[in-house]
Design an enzyme around this catalytic site. Structure first.
Site, PDB file in Angstrom:
ATOM      1  N   TYR A 140       7.810  -0.925  -5.369  1.00  0.00           N
ATOM      2  CA  TYR A 140       7.666  -0.937  -3.910  1.00  0.00           C
ATOM      3  C   TYR A 140       9.046  -1.022  -3.254  1.00  0.00           C
ATOM      4  O   TYR A 140       9.393  -0.223  -2.379  1.00  0.00           O
ATOM      5  CB  TYR A 140       6.794  -2.122  -3.474  1.00  0.00           C
ATOM      6  N   LYS A 178      -5.401  -8.078   4.098  1.00  0.00           N
ATOM      7  CA  LYS A 178      -4.414  -7.871   3.036  1.00  0.00           C
ATOM      8  C   LYS A 178      -4.729  -8.622   1.748  1.00  0.00           C
ATOM      9  O   LYS A 178      -4.051  -8.422   0.736  1.00  0.00           O
ATOM     10  CB  LYS A 178      -3.013  -8.258   3.528  1.00  0.00           C
TER      11      LYS A 178
END
EC number: 5.1.3.20
Length: 310
Positions: A140, A178
């Protein structure tokens, strides 16, 4: 029209709210609502249209127009730091971002995008927006770093605004979808409301992060757009505060509970940012002079929002 990608997500929906607050409702939200729970982030907001991310990408690639676009806030990405599918991550975070950047450059549309403090990796000082300080720990962070590097090559020749924000540890309203990636403040609130002891990793007084309230993040985005400033900037408070401070603020709001300390997971060792603190030199030099909420202030406001219907 203003386009907000990831507009049903955490930071994107807060940018939509901030735009609504200054009178903008002609907003196209682009997102992937496969996770249908994200719709709650938009329920109280006013937008003009919604488009699926894949349909949007096809239209971008084919050069279709969306009418007069005043700005693109590109918040759409896979933000899971535990996702190791590199192909997915690079397609979603790098390739898509490049396509959208070039679309905006060709039309001279201001392009403001989400980078990340994950670009800095495991350092414990000098969080400075420069190549020598960047060494991401996960794919990421690498996808975000690589796009920043790509932007750096283009910035000197660009005829329109390109602005990247390296978000530090963002917390606040509209992050409930999330799951495990939601902030510590969110999880502590859930545990307290469920009658559980709120949990922190052992040594949490030594784990310090630059926790920034999402309302402050949205304010930074809007200021840079309104002032047309290009570049890559840290978006944090410039302060490192402990996870313990977050827990103390949550307990102060709920007026109950005590912390249960749990062992640090093996799988996170060596892949965990134990310390982050944004260097705000460039942000302040660009002219952004507003203050940022402390953890005590921001967590108190967030707890009030989370428990507003209680």
């Amino acid at each position: 029209m203003i386009i907000v990608t990831g507009g049903a997500g955490f930071i994107g929906s807060n940018i939509v709210k901030a735009l609504n607050d200054i009178g903008y409702t002609d907003i196209l939200v682009v997102d992937n609502l496969k996770d249908g729970t994200k719709f709650v982030n938009l329920v109280d907001l006013n937008i003009a249209d919604y488009m699926d991310k894949e349909d949007f990408q096809v239209q971008i690639m084919s050069g279709e127009e969306f009418g007069e676009v005043e700005a693109v806030f590109h918040e759409g990405a896979c933000s899971s730091t535990t996702e190791w599918d590199g192909k997915y991550m690079m397609d979603n975070n790098y390739q898509y971002s490049k396509e959208l950047l070039h679309y905006c450059l060709e039309r001279e549309i201001p392009f403001l995008y989400a980078s990340s403090a994950a670009t800095y990796g495991g350092r414990t000082s000098d969080f400075i927006e420069s190549r020598e300080y960047e060494k991401p720990l996960n794919v990421y962070g690498y996808s975000k770093f690589l796009f920043d590097e790509y932007v750096r090559q283009i910035l000197p020749e660009a005829n329109s605004q390109i602005t990247g924000f390296r978000y530090f540890n963002v917390y606040g309203p509209r992050e409930g979808h999330k799951g495990s990636m939601a902030s510590v403040a969110f999880h502590l609130n859930t545990q307290l409301n469920n009658g559980e002891s709120p949990k922190l990793f052992e040594g949490s007084e030594n784990f310090k992060r630059d926790f920034i309230y999402v309302g402050d993040v949205a304010a930074v985005n809007l200021w840079f757009w309104q002032n047309g400033v290009s570049g890559i900037f840290n978006c944090g408070t410039g302060r490192a505060e402990s996870f313990q401070a977050v827990a103390d603020a949550a307990l102060a709001f709920h007026k109950k509970g005590s912390i249960e300390y749990i062992p640090f997971p093996e799988k996170l060792k060596g892949r965990y940012q134990a310390f982050t603190q944004a260097d705000l030199t460039n942000l302040r030099a660009a002219g952004y002079d507003k203050p940022f909420k402390t953890v005590a202030e921001g967590v108190a406001e967030y707890m009030a929002w989370l428990n507003r219907d209680a």
